[in-house]
Motif scaffolding. Structure first.
Motif, mmCIF file in Angstrom:
data_model
loop_
_atom_site.group_PDB
_atom_site.id
_atom_site.type_symbol
_atom_site.label_atom_id
_atom_site.label_comp_id
_atom_site.label_asym_id
_atom_site.label_seq_id
_atom_site.Cartn_x
_atom_site.Cartn_y
_atom_site.Cartn_z
ATOM 1 N N GLN A 13 17.944 45.986 -15.802
ATOM 2 C CA GLN A 13 17.506 47.110 -14.981
ATOM 3 C C GLN A 13 18.628 47.540 -14.040
ATOM 4 O O GLN A 13 19.524 46.741 -13.708
ATOM 5 C CB GLN A 13 16.264 46.731 -14.185
ATOM 6 N N ALA A 14 18.562 48.776 -13.608
ATOM 7 C CA ALA A 14 19.546 49.292 -12.663
ATOM 8 C C ALA A 14 19.614 48.393 -11.429
ATOM 9 O O ALA A 14 18.582 47.936 -10.926
ATOM 10 C CB ALA A 14 19.191 50.718 -12.267
ATOM 11 N N GLY A 15 20.837 48.149 -10.988
ATOM 12 C CA GLY A 15 21.047 47.256 -9.860
ATOM 13 C C GLY A 15 21.307 45.816 -10.264
ATOM 14 O O GLY A 15 21.716 44.996 -9.425
ATOM 15 N N GLY A 16 21.070 45.515 -11.518
ATOM 16 C CA GLY A 16 21.264 44.155 -12.006
ATOM 17 C C GLY A 16 22.708 43.857 -12.371
ATOM 18 O O GLY A 16 23.605 44.690 -12.163
ATOM 19 N N SER A 17 22.914 42.675 -12.930
ATOM 20 C CA SER A 17 24.262 42.205 -13.259
ATOM 21 C C SER A 17 24.304 41.635 -14.669
ATOM 22 O O SER A 17 23.294 41.141 -15.192
ATOM 23 C CB SER A 17 24.706 41.112 -12.282
ATOM 24 N N LEU A 18 25.477 41.713 -15.268
ATOM 25 C CA LEU A 18 25.758 41.066 -16.537
ATOM 26 C C LEU A 18 27.200 40.578 -16.505
ATOM 27 O O LEU A 18 28.042 41.166 -15.812
ATOM 28 C CB LEU A 18 25.603 42.042 -17.710
ATOM 29 N N ARG A 19 27.485 39.535 -17.264
ATOM 30 C CA ARG A 19 28.862 39.098 -17.428
ATOM 31 C C ARG A 19 29.213 39.080 -18.909
ATOM 32 O O ARG A 19 28.579 38.379 -19.693
ATOM 33 C CB ARG A 19 29.108 37.716 -16.823
ATOM 34 N N LEU A 20 30.194 39.845 -19.259
ATOM 35 C CA LEU A 20 30.694 39.887 -20.625
ATOM 36 C C LEU A 20 31.843 38.905 -20.787
ATOM 37 O O LEU A 20 32.621 38.687 -19.855
ATOM 38 C CB LEU A 20 31.171 41.290 -20.988
ATOM 39 N N SER A 21 31.939 38.337 -21.978
ATOM 40 C CA SER A 21 33.047 37.439 -22.304
ATOM 41 C C SER A 21 33.717 37.923 -23.574
ATOM 42 O O SER A 21 33.081 38.521 -24.436
ATOM 43 C CB SER A 21 32.536 36.012 -22.512
ATOM 44 N N CYS A 22 34.995 37.630 -23.676
ATOM 45 C CA CYS A 22 35.758 37.969 -24.876
ATOM 46 C C CYS A 22 36.644 36.776 -25.194
ATOM 47 O O CYS A 22 37.570 36.466 -24.437
ATOM 48 C CB CYS A 22 36.597 39.217 -24.653
ATOM 49 N N ALA A 23 36.352 36.110 -26.306
ATOM 50 C CA ALA A 23 37.143 34.961 -26.726
ATOM 51 C C ALA A 23 38.248 35.435 -27.659
ATOM 52 O O ALA A 23 37.972 36.099 -28.663
ATOM 53 C CB ALA A 23 36.248 33.941 -27.419
ATOM 54 N N GLN A 81 32.702 40.830 -15.096
ATOM 55 C CA GLN A 81 31.505 40.702 -14.272
ATOM 56 C C GLN A 81 31.084 42.089 -13.835
ATOM 57 O O GLN A 81 31.852 42.797 -13.187
ATOM 58 C CB GLN A 81 31.794 39.819 -13.047
ATOM 59 N N MET A 82 29.869 42.449 -14.186
ATOM 60 C CA MET A 82 29.365 43.781 -13.882
ATOM 61 C C MET A 82 28.175 43.665 -12.939
ATOM 62 O O MET A 82 27.149 43.093 -13.298
ATOM 63 C CB MET A 82 28.956 44.505 -15.173
ATOM 64 N N ASP A 83 28.324 44.172 -11.745
ATOM 65 C CA ASP A 83 27.276 44.148 -10.737
ATOM 66 C C ASP A 83 26.848 45.561 -10.391
ATOM 67 O O ASP A 83 27.550 46.523 -10.688
ATOM 68 C CB ASP A 83 27.788 43.431 -9.478
ATOM 69 N N SER A 84 25.699 45.663 -9.754
ATOM 70 C CA SER A 84 25.163 46.972 -9.351
ATOM 71 C C SER A 84 25.204 47.958 -10.513
ATOM 72 O O SER A 84 25.661 49.101 -10.372
ATOM 73 C CB SER A 84 25.970 47.527 -8.160
ATOM 74 N N LEU A 85 24.711 47.516 -11.636
ATOM 75 C CA LEU A 85 24.772 48.341 -12.837
ATOM 76 C C LEU A 85 23.922 49.595 -12.694
ATOM 77 O O LEU A 85 22.871 49.597 -12.053
ATOM 78 C CB LEU A 85 24.333 47.533 -14.041
ATOM 79 N N LYS A 86 24.418 50.662 -13.326
ATOM 80 C CA LYS A 86 23.739 51.949 -13.309
ATOM 81 C C LYS A 86 23.414 52.356 -14.745
ATOM 82 O O LYS A 86 24.096 51.916 -15.686
ATOM 83 C CB LYS A 86 24.663 53.004 -12.691
ATOM 84 N N PRO A 87 22.433 53.213 -14.936
ATOM 85 C CA PRO A 87 22.124 53.674 -16.302
ATOM 86 C C PRO A 87 23.338 54.275 -17.007
ATOM 87 O O PRO A 87 23.485 54.111 -18.221
ATOM 88 C CB PRO A 87 21.030 54.718 -16.066
ATOM 89 N N GLU A 88 24.211 54.921 -16.264
ATOM 90 C CA GLU A 88 25.402 55.523 -16.876
ATOM 91 C C GLU A 88 26.433 54.491 -17.337
ATOM 92 O O GLU A 88 27.415 54.846 -17.988
ATOM 93 C CB GLU A 88 26.066 56.532 -15.938
ATOM 94 N N ASP A 89 26.211 53.219 -17.018
ATOM 95 C CA ASP A 89 27.073 52.163 -17.538
ATOM 96 C C ASP A 89 26.675 51.739 -18.951
ATOM 97 O O ASP A 89 27.381 50.949 -19.592
ATOM 98 C CB ASP A 89 27.023 50.931 -16.624
ATOM 99 N N SER A 90 25.548 52.244 -19.424
ATOM 100 C CA SER A 90 25.076 51.887 -20.762
ATOM 101 C C SER A 90 26.071 52.359 -21.811
ATOM 102 O O SER A 90 26.472 53.531 -21.820
ATOM 103 C CB SER A 90 23.710 52.524 -21.029
#
Length: 125
Positions: A13-23, A81-90
């Motif tokens: 949801q908007a305002g949430g966080s995700l962390r992406l990894s790339c090996a 690290q992605m914080d304060s995510l917005k719908p436009e970050d999709s």
């Protein structure tokens, strides 16, 4: 041959966080540059963040203050690290790498040789 495998995408949801990894595997020059890019449906792929092995970072204006790129050089893993995510970050997020990218071109897709398959990020309002 360098191989890049992204993980960590998902729905949030908007305002949430995700962390992406790339090996990263294969030969990678010590002075390499790695970056995160994203592409939303119907739009061009755009640079989000980049980092050189020395730790020098660069961000797109749209994510400054919200996203943080980092790299574990010993393990050859790139993070976003992605914080304060917005719908436009999709978008589909891609990891990229190259042996050398000039300091003013690190968010340019044309500068990178190696690409991962991408991981989907969906942010709902």
């Amino acid at each position: 041959q360098v191989q890049l495998v992204e993980s960590g995408g998902g729905s949030v949801q908007a305002g949430g966080s995700l962390r992406l990894s790339c090996a990263a595997s294969g030969y990678i020059y010590n002075g390499n540059c790695m970056g995160w890019f994203r592409q939303a449906p119907g739009q061009e792929r755009e640079g989000v963040a980049a980092i050189r092995s020395a730790g020098i970072t660069r961000y797109a204006d749209s994510v400054k203050g919200r996203f943080t790129v980092s790299k574990d050089n010993a393990k050859n893993i790139l993070y976003l690290q992605m914080d304060s995510l917005k719908p436009e970050d999709s978008a589909m997020y891609y990891c990229a790498a190259d042996e050398w990218v000039g300091p003013n071109r690190r968010l340019k897709t044309s500068e990178y040789t190696y690409w991962g398959q991408g991981t989907q990020v969906t942010v709902s309002s």
